[in-house]
Motif scaffolding. Structure first.
Motif, short mmCIF file in Angstrom:
data_model
loop_
_atom_site.label_atom_id
_atom_site.label_comp_id
_atom_site.label_asym_id
_atom_site.label_seq_id
_atom_site.Cartn_x
_atom_site.Cartn_y
_atom_site.Cartn_z
N ASP A 160 5.48 17.43 10.80
CA ASP A 160 5.05 16.18 11.06
C ASP A 160 3.90 15.91 10.98
N GLU A 161 3.02 16.73 11.51
CA GLU A 161 1.33 16.78 11.40
C GLU A 161 0.91 17.01 10.08
N HIS B 4 -0.64 12.34 4.11
CA HIS B 4 -0.70 10.84 3.88
C HIS B 4 -2.32 10.23 4.07
N ASP B 5 -2.90 10.79 5.32
CA ASP B 5 -4.31 10.23 5.70
C ASP B 5 -5.36 10.83 4.34
N ASP C 9 2.51 16.41 7.22
CA ASP C 9 2.88 14.95 6.45
C ASP C 9 1.84 13.93 6.85
N ARG C 10 1.51 13.95 8.07
CA ARG C 10 0.55 12.64 8.49
C ARG C 10 -0.56 13.02 7.90
N ALA C 11 -1.11 14.37 7.79
CA ALA C 11 -2.48 14.72 7.44
C ALA C 11 -2.60 14.56 5.94
#
Length: 402
Positions: A4-5, A11-12, A7-9
């Motif tokens: 999850d981390e 995306h950002d 994927d968030r990274a």
């Protein structure tokens, strides 16, 4: 980092990359950069251009390396929908570790050491953005600075050059040869225009564009335009002005003729007069009048306006001199008439005092009268005799009073 981390990274970072790309494209498309890129500049502006190009090259190189590292992370994540520990470790390295490797030639000399790795410096994605940020800010300041100065200068220059075109067209419509004043103004504008386009920052003063030299050139051009506009206005009333000039020349001729007639009369009626020579200025004016009519026939309106104005001034001065000569010459005749009047007045006074039969007074009177009514008249001797006549009457009056 867990999945999850990661994927968030990703995306950002994708969003960050898009914003960086947009900012760089805005910088590339900025008017100041386009002006610099499309012009051969020198001096201070040339140094700024070289510095800007260096920063833009470094920015795009860092952005490409940043994008390559992010693309590698996205490709790895796409290959492993359910990444294991090994893939997560590699993704963590790519996203947070020193995954951006700068070639040695991309590392500024001041950041190298004697034993620097031949592969160059390694940065994280965040470190790469930190490296890009001051470069972007410096480049943005450069393009904004040159754009502000150049835009104001080009605006003023455009106005001045448009004015020059209109003035040149006006001068051409008036005919005639070269106009030295206009040519000088155009040369000055050409020099300033070349300087503005080659090194606009040389016009920078106190942090702002200094267009005072351009405006001064425009002011000089406005003076030429006023003169040419007067010539154009003169063109419309040229025939009337030429008729007036001809009348003025005729007036000078008549005044000189009157002065010569008066001079001839004085030479006959006054003994040994000191008289001025009456210059024939009207003959020169007639030649000048013929010349300006030639300019009219050739439709050289600009030259014609100046020549007619000069002719009018010369005619006025010649008329004033002719009248002054006339007054000076006739002043001797006026003096004779004055002396005659005084002699008659003294005779009347002598009669009123009972001195009409005085032999001495009669003798002096007859002497004075002969002098004043004989041509040529000796004014000096007549003046002395008249004064003696007056004194003789006065002395007899005082004697009778006693």
């Amino acid at each position: 980092m867990n999945r999850d981390e990661v994927d968030r990274a990703l995306h950002d970072l994708r969003d960050e990359k898009e914003r960086i790309s947009a900012a760089l494209l805005d910088l590339e498309g900025h008017q100041g950069r386009r002006l610099l890129d499309g012009t051969a500049v020198s001096g201070e502006t040339g140094r700024l251009q070289a510095g800007l190009r260096s920063r833009l090259t470094e920015l795009w190189s860092l952005f490409d390396l940043y994008g390559a590292a992010l693309d590698a992370a996205e490709e790895l994540r796409a290959r492993h929908p359910k990444p294991g520990q090994a893939q997560l470790a590699e993704l963590t390295r790519l996203l947070t570790g020193p995954s951006v490797e700068l070639p040695m030639e991309e590392v500024p000399i001041e950041r190298r050491t004697l034993l620097s790795s031949p592969t160059g410096e390694k940065l994280t994605l965040a470190g790469t953005v930190e490296r890009m940020t001051p470069l972007f800010e410096e480049a943005a300041r450069m393009v904004a600075d040159v754009d502000a100065v150049w835009s104001e200068l080009l605006s003023v220059l455009g106005t001045v050059e448009a004015e020059r075109g209109e003035v040149a067209a006006l001068a051409a419509s008036l005919g005639g040869g070269p106009d030295p004043e206009l040519d000088r103004a155009c040369r000055e504008i050409d020099v300033l225009a070349a300087a503005v386009r080659a090194d606009p920052l040389s016009f920078k003063k106190d942090g702002r564009a200094d267009a005072s030299r351009l405006r001064a050139a425009g002011t000089g051009l406005a003076g030429v335009r006023r003169r040419l506009a007067e010539a154009a206005a003169f063109r419309d009333g040229a025939e009337a002005r030429l008729r007036q000039a001809a009348l003025a020349v005729d007036g000078v001729r008549e005044a000189e003729a009157a002065a010569r007639r008066a001079r001839d009369e004085v030479l006959v009626k006054i003994a040994a007069p000191v008289l001025p020579e009456i210059a024939d200025r009207s003959a020169v004016l007639v030649d000048r009048l013929a010349a300006v009519k030639g300019l009219r026939d050739a439709r050289r309106w600009n030259d014609l306006a100046e020549r007619v104005l000069d002719l009018e001034r010369a005619a006025a001065a010649a008329l004033e001199q002719a009248r002054a000569d006339h007054d000076l010459v006739t002043g001797l005749l006026d003096r004779r008439e004055e002396l005659r009047g005084r002699l008659d007045a003294y005779r009347v006074k002598a009669g009123r005092l009972g001195l009409a039969e005085d032999a001495e007074l009669t003798r002096i009177y007859q002497e004075a009268r002969e002098l004043l009514w004989t041509s040529p008249c000796d004014l000096r001797k007549a003046t002395v005799t008249l004064s003696g006549y007056q004194q003789a009457i006065s002395s007899r009056t005082k004697g009778s009073d006693r």
